[in-house]
Design a protein around this motif. Structure first.
Motif, PDB file in Angstrom:
ATOM      1  N   LYS A  41       8.777  19.253  24.441  1.00  0.00           N
ATOM      2  CA  LYS A  41       7.588  19.241  23.565  1.00  0.00           C
ATOM      3  C   LYS A  41       7.586  17.972  22.735  1.00  0.00           C
TER       4      LYS A  41
ATOM      5  N   LYS B 227      19.654  18.647  33.453  1.00  0.00           N
ATOM      6  CA  LYS B 227      18.987  18.027  32.298  1.00  0.00           C
ATOM      7  C   LYS B 227      18.201  16.781  32.715  1.00  0.00           C
TER       8      LYS B 227
ATOM      9  N   ARG C  81      27.611  28.402  22.785  1.00  0.00           N
ATOM     10  CA  ARG C  81      26.802  27.494  21.949  1.00  0.00           C
ATOM     11  C   ARG C  81      25.534  27.076  22.680  1.00  0.00           C
TER      12      ARG C  81
ATOM     13  N   ILE D 195      21.873  24.296  34.714  1.00  0.00           N
ATOM     14  CA  ILE D 195      20.909  23.501  33.945  1.00  0.00           C
ATOM     15  C   ILE D 195      20.967  22.049  34.411  1.00  0.00           C
TER      16      ILE D 195
ATOM     17  N   VAL E  17      26.013  18.820  26.982  1.00  0.00           N
ATOM     18  CA  VAL E  17      25.492  20.189  26.979  1.00  0.00           C
ATOM     19  C   VAL E  17      26.655  21.178  26.973  1.00  0.00           C
ATOM     20  N   PRO E  18      26.774  22.012  25.932  1.00  0.00           N
ATOM     21  CA  PRO E  18      27.885  22.977  25.889  1.00  0.00           C
ATOM     22  C   PRO E  18      27.765  23.996  27.015  1.00  0.00           C
TER      23      PRO E  18
ATOM     24  N   SER F   3      15.949  24.337  23.233  1.00  0.00           N
ATOM     25  CA  SER F   3      15.026  25.457  22.995  1.00  0.00           C
ATOM     26  C   SER F   3      14.220  25.760  24.249  1.00  0.00           C
TER      27      SER F   3
ATOM     28  N   THR G 281      19.066  17.745  13.265  1.00  0.00           N
ATOM     29  CA  THR G 281      17.857  18.273  12.614  1.00  0.00           C
ATOM     30  C   THR G 281      18.208  18.812  11.222  1.00  0.00           C
TER      31      THR G 281
ATOM     32  N   ASP H  45      12.123  26.799  17.453  1.00  0.00           N
ATOM     33  CA  ASP H  45      11.272  26.161  18.469  1.00  0.00           C
ATOM     34  C   ASP H  45      11.177  26.963  19.767  1.00  0.00           C
TER      35      ASP H  45
ATOM     36  N   PRO I 158      16.344  14.235  27.235  1.00  0.00           N
ATOM     37  CA  PRO I 158      17.503  13.749  26.468  1.00  0.00           C
ATOM     38  C   PRO I 158      17.946  14.785  25.429  1.00  0.00           C
ATOM     39  N   VAL I 159      19.262  14.817  25.180  1.00  0.00           N
ATOM     40  CA  VAL I 159      19.838  15.820  24.269  1.00  0.00           C
ATOM     41  C   VAL I 159      19.787  15.317  22.820  1.00  0.00           C
ATOM     42  N   ALA I 160      19.538  16.243  21.891  1.00  0.00           N
ATOM     43  CA  ALA I 160      19.446  15.925  20.453  1.00  0.00           C
ATOM     44  C   ALA I 160      18.462  14.780  20.215  1.00  0.00           C
TER      45      ALA I 160
ATOM     46  N   ASP J 150      15.164  25.161  27.347  1.00  0.00           N
ATOM     47  CA  ASP J 150      16.068  25.794  28.310  1.00  0.00           C
ATOM     48  C   ASP J 150      16.200  27.290  28.000  1.00  0.00           C
TER      49      ASP J 150
ATOM     50  N   GLY K  87      14.804  20.162  23.850  1.00  0.00           N
ATOM     51  CA  GLY K  87      15.398  20.413  25.160  1.00  0.00           C
ATOM     52  C   GLY K  87      16.146  21.737  25.236  1.00  0.00           C
TER      53      GLY K  87
ATOM     54  N   LEU L  48      22.001  27.270  24.176  1.00  0.00           N
ATOM     55  CA  LEU L  48      20.875  28.146  23.811  1.00  0.00           C
ATOM     56  C   LEU L  48      20.410  29.003  24.999  1.00  0.00           C
TER      57      LEU L  48
END
Ligand code: ATP
Length: 290
Positions: A10, A92, A66, A90, A61-62, A104, A178, A137, A95-97, A106, A102, A68
């Motif tokens: 988003k 990807k 952790r 997953i 990505v954990p 949310s 965030t 989100d 991009p992460v963070a 998933d 991303g 999501l």
């Protein structure tokens, strides 16, 4: 049966924070829309097992609780007493963070997919309500499309999609927390965007007014700490994007562009000094649960 679900990113066309609530959350008002940059979630049942396994090649990505997407599967499993296990793979692309939701998305794709795989028969509203327990989100990502998000971001009012256009995204090589951005936000000293003007511009299908109305109250906080984000904004403007804004808490910057040739110029220009650059279409349409 295995199931493959798309998890689109988003962007926030407008993001305002109204006040800090007694429960510690911030009351927000945002306009969000999905874009055609998506992770791919594969759900594979694990017969005779009760486990949730996360498979991802991305080192950021954990692969445990952790994640999501793991939390989404656990929530459905516990709420509906599902005995079957599932492997969640997953891939990807988001991009992460990055301020693109991303993780949310998933989680939301996992909720939509498992609703089908486990034949739960939940409505999109019920899935969004569950999603909000995982993260603010996630509710929007369950719906997708274009929406106004209020409350702590979990109250979703879908609106019509904006006119189609290109979105060029550039992410500098930094990850932004965030929580930290919200901690450093001083609401009395920031410029608040006109979220209502954005909603009206979208409802009128007025591309020029949409471009004039983009705004993000979190931008000042992230720009102060990371001057490279301001630099990317400047460059995107210089190469000719119609509107330029940081998404979410950053650090990704996006530009809205109407014409193909201009999109090429902005994309090529940005690739000169930024590793992660994408040119995608604004999606704006809601997911269907079929
Ligand atoms: P938002 O805009 O919603 O704040 P974001 O796009 O900035 O989110 P994400 O990509 O969701 O950030 O990642 C934030 C953190 O969440 C990562 O540092 C990562 O450790 C964790 N995370 C948990 N699950 C996932 C997932 N499925 N994909 C990516 N990151 C995940």
């Amino acid at each position: 049966m295995r199931l493959s679900v798309k998890a689109p990113a988003k962007i926030n066309l407008s993001l305002d924070v109204l006040y800090k609530r007694p429960d510690g959350y911030h009351e927000v008002k945002m306009v969000m829309t999905t874009i055609d940059l998506a992770d791919r979630i594969e759900l594979v049942p694990l017969p005779g097992e009760d486990a949730i396994r996360i498979v991802s090649q991305n080192r950021f990505v954990p692969d445990d609780c952790r994640n999501l997407a793991y939390q989404a599967a656990k929530l459905l499993k516990e709420t509906f007493s599902i005995r079957e296990g599932v492997a969640i793979s997953i891939t990807k692309h988001i991009p992460v963070a990055a301020g693109l939701a991303g993780g949310s998305s998933d989680a939301a794709a996992t909720l939509r997919g498992l609703n089908k795989l486990w034949q739960l028969g939940l409505s999109v509203h019920e899935l969004a309500r569950l999603g909000a327990q995982i993260g603010s989100d996630v509710a929007f990502c369950v719906y997708g499309g274009t929406a106004v998000a209020t409350g702590r971001g979990e109250i979703i009012t879908p609106i019509s999609p904006p006119p189609p256009c290109w979105v060029v995204l550039a992410k500098p090589p930094i990850g932004v927390s965030t929580a930290e951005v919200y901690r450093n936000l001083q609401l009395e000293h920031v410029n608040h965007p006109d979220v209502e003007a954005m909603i009206e511009a979208i409802e009128r299908h007025d591309y020029a007014a949409i471009c004039r109305s983009v705004g993000n109250v979190l931008e000042e906080v992230t720009l102060k700490k990371y001057p490279e984000v301001a630099h990317i904004k400047e460059q995107m403007r210089r190469f000719g994007a119609d509107a330029v804004l940081m998404s979410g808490s950053g650090p990704t910057v996006f530009g809205l562009i109407e014409h193909d040739s201009r999109m090429q110029r902005v994309y090529n220009g940005l690739r000169g000094f930024c590793d992660q650059v994408f040119a995608v279409r604004l999606l704006g349409e809601r997911h269907s649960l079929d």
